[in-house]
Design a protein around this motif. Structure first.
Motif, PDB file in Angstrom:
ATOM      1  N   LEU A 158       0.838  -1.202   0.000  1.00  0.00           N
ATOM      2  CA  LEU A 158       0.000   0.000   0.000  1.00  0.00           C
ATOM      3  C   LEU A 158       0.873   1.252   0.000  1.00  0.00           C
ATOM      4  N   ALA A 159       1.865   1.250   0.853  1.00  0.00           N
ATOM      5  CA  ALA A 159       2.694   2.443   0.977  1.00  0.00           C
ATOM      6  C   ALA A 159       3.738   2.544  -0.133  1.00  0.00           C
ATOM      7  N   GLY A 160       4.022   1.440  -0.786  1.00  0.00           N
ATOM      8  CA  GLY A 160       5.049   1.454  -1.825  1.00  0.00           C
ATOM      9  C   GLY A 160       6.446   1.577  -1.249  1.00  0.00           C
ATOM     10  N   LEU A 161       6.574   1.294   0.039  1.00  0.00           N
ATOM     11  CA  LEU A 161       7.883   1.344   0.699  1.00  0.00           C
ATOM     12  C   LEU A 161       8.134  -0.004   1.363  1.00  0.00           C
ATOM     13  N   PRO A 162       9.341  -0.519   1.275  1.00  0.00           N
ATOM     14  CA  PRO A 162       9.602  -1.837   1.875  1.00  0.00           C
ATOM     15  C   PRO A 162       9.700  -1.761   3.397  1.00  0.00           C
TER      16      PRO A 162
ATOM     17  N   PRO B 194      14.637   0.149   2.059  1.00  0.00           N
ATOM     18  CA  PRO B 194      14.231  -0.027   3.454  1.00  0.00           C
ATOM     19  C   PRO B 194      14.644   1.170   4.306  1.00  0.00           C
ATOM     20  N   GLY B 195      15.726   1.839   3.910  1.00  0.00           N
ATOM     21  CA  GLY B 195      16.158   3.034   4.637  1.00  0.00           C
ATOM     22  C   GLY B 195      15.124   4.134   4.544  1.00  0.00           C
ATOM     23  N   ASP B 196      14.555   4.326   3.355  1.00  0.00           N
ATOM     24  CA  ASP B 196      13.498   5.328   3.177  1.00  0.00           C
ATOM     25  C   ASP B 196      12.328   5.011   4.090  1.00  0.00           C
TER      26      ASP B 196
ATOM     27  N   ALA C 219      10.888   7.255   7.099  1.00  0.00           N
ATOM     28  CA  ALA C 219       9.505   7.735   7.078  1.00  0.00           C
ATOM     29  C   ALA C 219       8.767   7.297   8.334  1.00  0.00           C
ATOM     30  N   VAL C 220       8.940   6.027   8.695  1.00  0.00           N
ATOM     31  CA  VAL C 220       8.259   5.498   9.882  1.00  0.00           C
ATOM     32  C   VAL C 220       8.707   6.245  11.129  1.00  0.00           C
ATOM     33  N   GLU C 221       9.997   6.502  11.191  1.00  0.00           N
ATOM     34  CA  GLU C 221      10.536   7.152  12.377  1.00  0.00           C
ATOM     35  C   GLU C 221      10.006   8.578  12.517  1.00  0.00           C
ATOM     36  N   VAL C 222       9.986   9.294  11.411  1.00  0.00           N
ATOM     37  CA  VAL C 222       9.500  10.678  11.457  1.00  0.00           C
ATOM     38  C   VAL C 222       8.008  10.690  11.794  1.00  0.00           C
TER      39      VAL C 222
END
Lengths: 611, 271
Positions: free
Chosen positions: A397-401, B51-53, B57-60
């Motif tokens: 969904l997010a397009g991020l792994p 995975p870094g991105d 993103a998750v952290e922010v």
């Protein structure tokens, strides 16, 4: 002659083996439990016949029992005061408790009633323990037999005990002897909720009587099942060498079966969840194979998974020997195997508990990290292994792994004042348990996995699990296993500080001076081996190792350098601030195109709810 | 009055609605974007999301989210309340009113438009609850089987989708009737009279087209682009906004069609 002697010794050993196994079984306590459930009245009538050998070095003068169902007797029990009034959004709406009708010591020629002199309130306002004096000391090596009759009034379902509609969950439902240590001490504690299993391994037989329309989910080997003319059904089970026994009953249960090698798997789920039950059984099959191979085989011939109905949230997410209670299942439960669902998370976590603490039986009250922390990592690792190469629903969904450990880290790092993970359970406030006991140990283990390699971490955990199988280890034994796999002192130098709450911080900054592309890295807290990666125009990359012995690392001036990053693989999950681990040095560096997606989603949402 | 001509006349209103959405999404996510941008300012990225991105993103989001969430809910709630007014604004503009007079008329019709929307939401909530109850009963009653249970869920979802489409069509027709000068009750009666299978089919077509454009916009941000720091997201943003505006125009075309169902002449606004 030598051959004859060798042959004789071999024969003797072979002949002795069954006897040794029998002797082992005889030296274990045994519980013969029988219970009749009256769903109309919400009462369970039970009997227990307990054979208990004194395996310590000292004579025993008194017995300690756990009557943990009394935690739901009133609002002032220790469990309720510690936060049980509202547990996982469930409230106690109907009280319940266990009443002993008889407690007799069976002698060769007479029975002695032990109840008149029993002490029932060992903790003010709390009757979850019972102490009885024996008429005569029990010598080391001798055994006693007890006959107990009890009546269990079932509370509204809370902490895996009680009823929710016609669903019944029976955890901690019978009088159970406390843990007796080899030095003759009893280790008994009131019911805190966070620790309930610390006990001696024992053999159990179960005879359960329920109305005919009810299905029983109970662990162990089914020995007999038949219906009676009075409209009830009887099922008998045997579960050997286990810390505890729990069961559930519900007329709506639908069964699914599978096999994992020699282990029979059985799922009990409410109607409409066949696909979910099958997916969970497949997950268990994979999990048993992976954990069994690395930690030693699963000890029982059968594993039962209970998925409670939606109204029975108070039963969800718990482990018992040979029985797992997963997340609740309802009409909307996820049926997709690919989903990174709550069911998968719960099932894998509870499966890992079959080893920690149900087989490697640490004291969960004294060291909750040893079971919850290890199980949290093992559960997430199982899911990672299962999803390898497949994007989760959230990631798609997010397009991020996304990575489950990163999600957990994000939640953990935003929490404030998380105490050490090595405290006893009663020292934590309810909101501290998750980050301190579950998240930090899992993050620490995952950091070690990413830094030192998966094989090494598994070898350390495997050694600990195999050495302490059917034993009652403490933190020292875990540290010893890590020391033997990594290096002497590793546990105290690295693992303990991380578990106590020290972070492993690194920071990257421009080196003061005239060159804008010279950078330097420095670290504070626990030192983990890392590396500094530099990216240059044309996609070229250069990686420098950063050993733990160096507190600083400098990268000299390089006009081609577009950016630099410490720990580019994100191995260190216990760095308090990762934002300072990267440095973009040039506007030519690419920016992620996923950022505008945020606005897109917001606009779509507004279009849906507004105009 | 053709759909094309009414769309041409309503262009300023369409642009205004789109601008308002952009503004509100900035209000909703601007603070989060600011925090992300600060983190990004130091970070090194590759063209393909890594995975870094995701970790960053998750952290922010985890750090900023708890503080920003209450404000986001307030802005979202405001936009929900603004919704009926925006729809009346569009409908008036599609009738041919200027942006200013359309805005004024929309204010006058706001109570009736809001009532129609609340009614539609209530009916949908009731329908959905009924569907869930029926599904639960059916699952308990039917024999166990993964395929059978999946079929029951799909059937329920399809039935609910059908109801939702009919409801959305009736809602849009009722809003058009309100824009035509009807009160709440008369508007609903009118909508029920006009809500035919053909109308539902046309609305479904419009919704599908709008959804396809939105999906296309979403996919643009998944295409790996090795573009420089300044131009990469900007280019994606422009393409996305164009596609989202096209989706809005498609929906406006359907609204314009609802107006033609009510008759060629619009009664004068009540004083």
């Amino acid at each position: 002659m030598l051959r004859l002697l060798a042959g004789l010794i071999t024969c003797s050993v072979l002949l002795l083996l069954p006897n040794a196994a029998q002797a082992d079984a005889l030296s274990r306590p045994s519980y013969a439990l029988s219970a009749r459930l009256d769903p109309e009245a919400g009462v369970l009538y039970g009997r227990a016949r307990i054979r208990w050998p004194n395996r310590s070095r000292a004579p025993v003068r008194e017995l300690y029992f756990h009557l943990y169902a009394n935690a739901f007797e009133h609002e002032q029990t220790l469990f309720m005061r510690e936060g049980g009034r509202r547990l996982r959004n469930q409230r106690l709406t109907r009280r319940g408790g266990i009443a002993l009708r008889a407690l007799e010591l069976i002698g060769a020629d007479r029975r002695t009633d032990l109840l008149p002199h029993a002490e029932r309130e060992l903790w003010p306002g709390d009757r979850t323990q019972l102490r009885v004096a024996l008429p005569a000391p029990l010598a080391p090596g001798a055994a006693l037999e007890l006959a107990i009759e009890f009546e269990l009034s079932l509370p509204s379902l809370l902490a895996r005990m009680g009823r929710a509609g016609d669903f019944f969950m029976l955890g901690q439902w019978y009088p159970k002897l406390a843990k007796h240590e080899p030095d003759g001490r009893w280790v008994s504690f009131p019911y805190h909720g966070m620790g309930e299993f610390y006990a001696d391994f024992a053999d159990h037989t179960l005879e359960l009587v329920v109305p005919r329309e009810y299905a029983i989910a109970a662990p162990g080997t089914l020995q007999d099942a038949h219906e009676r003319p009075d409209g009830t059904r009887v099922e008998r089970y045997a579960l050997a060498d286990a810390l505890d026994v729990a069961w559930a009953a519900y007329p709506g249960f639908r069964r699914e079966r599978a096999r994992a090698g020699a282990v029979e798997l059985e799922a009990f789920a409410p109607p409409g969840n066949t696909a979910l039950a099958r997916a969970q059984l497949a997950l268990l099959r994979e999990g048993l194979a992976r954990l069994g191979q690395r930690l030693g085989p699963y000890p029982y011939g059968r594993l039962v998974l209970v998925l409670p109905p939606g109204s029975a949230g108070g039963a969800a997410g718990m482990e018992y020997p040979g029985l797992i209670v997963g997340a609740t299942a309802s009409w909307h439960s996820d049926v997709s195997e690919r989903a990174f669902s709550l069911h998968d998370l719960t099932t894998t976590h509870e499966l890992a508990h079959q080893w920690f603490p149900l087989l490697i039986a640490s004291n969960e009250l004294a060291a909750p990290m040893l079971d919850e922390g290890l199980s949290q990592w093992l559960g997430l690792d199982l899911l990672r292994e299962r999803q390898r190469g497949r994007a989760s629903a959230l990631a798609q969904l997010a397009g991020l792994p996304f990575d489950a450990f990163e999600l957990m880290r994000a939640g953990f790092m935003t929490g404030q004042d998380v105490p050490s993970s090595l405290l006893p359970a009663w020292r934590y406030r309810a909101r501290e348990l998750g980050p301190a006991v579950y998240a930090r140990p899992a993050l620490a283990l995952e950091t070690l996995r990413r830094t030192y390699g998966e094989a090494r971490l598994w070898r350390a955990l495997g050694r600990y699990a195999r050495d302490q199988r059917h034993a009652h280890p403490r933190l020292e034994q875990l540290l010893a296993a890590f020391d033997s796999e990594f290096y002497s002192g590793f546990g105290r130098e690295l693992l303990v500080p991380l578990l106590e709450g020290r972070t492993a911080n690194t920071r990257l900054a421009r080196t003061p001076g005239t060159c804008p592309t010279a950078v330097s890295a420095d670290r504070s807290g626990v030192a983990l081996p890392s590396e500094l990666a530099s990216s240059s125009a044309g996609g070229a990359r250069r990686v420098e190792r950063w050993p733990t012995t160096a507190s600083k690392l400098d990268a000299r001036c390089d006009p081609e350098r577009l950016g630099a990053a410490i720990d580019e693989q994100r191995s260190n999950l216990l760095d308090a601030e990762r934002g300072d681990d990267q440095l973009r040095l040039s506007a030519r560096a690419p920016q992620p195109p996923w950022l505008p997606r945020l606005f897109l989603w917001a606009q779509l949402l507004l279009g849906l709810v507004g105009a | 009055m053709t759909v094309r001509s009414s769309l041409r006349r309503a262009a300023p209103a369409l642009l205004a609605v789109h601008a308002l959405r952009v503004l509100w999404s900035l209000l909703l996510l601007g603070p989060l974007y600011r925090d992300l941008a600060r983190a990004l300012d130091r970070s090194v990225f590759r063209a393909t999301p890594s995975p870094g991105d995701a970790a960053l993103a998750v952290e922010v989001v985890a750090r900023s989210g708890p503080q920003l969430l209450p404000f986001a809910f307030v802005w979202l709630g405001t936009y929900v309340l603004l919704g009926p007014w925006l729809q009346q604004l569009l409908l008036s503009a599609l009738w041919g009113a200027s942006l200013r007079s359309a805005a004024r008329e929309a204010i006058g019709r706001y109570p009736a438009a809001l009532a129609v929307r609340v009614l539609a939401a209530l009916i949908f909530a009731l329908t959905a609850s009924g569907a869930v109850l029926a599904l639960q009963r059916a699952l308990a009653w039917m024999p166990a089987g993964a395929a059978l249970e999946l079929a029951a869920r799909l059937l329920c979802a399809l039935a609910l989708l059908g109801c939702a489409l009919a409801l959305v069509t009736a809602h849009d027709l009722a809003q058009a009737a309100v824009a035509h000068g009807n009160g709440t009750l008369a508007g609903v009666q009118n909508a029920l009279a006009l809500c035919s299978r053909a109308a539902v089919a046309r609305n479904s077509l419009s919704l599908t087209a709008a959804a396809a454009l939105a999906l296309l916009a979403e996919l643009t941000s998944r295409v790996p682009l090795a573009l420089p720091y300044a131009t990469g997201p900007a280019l994606v943003l422009v393409v996305q906004q164009a596609l989202l505006f096209a989706a809005l125009v498609v929906r406006a075309a359907w609204l314009s069609h609802t107006l033609t169902r009510l008759g060629p002449v619009r009664p004068p606004p009540r004083s």
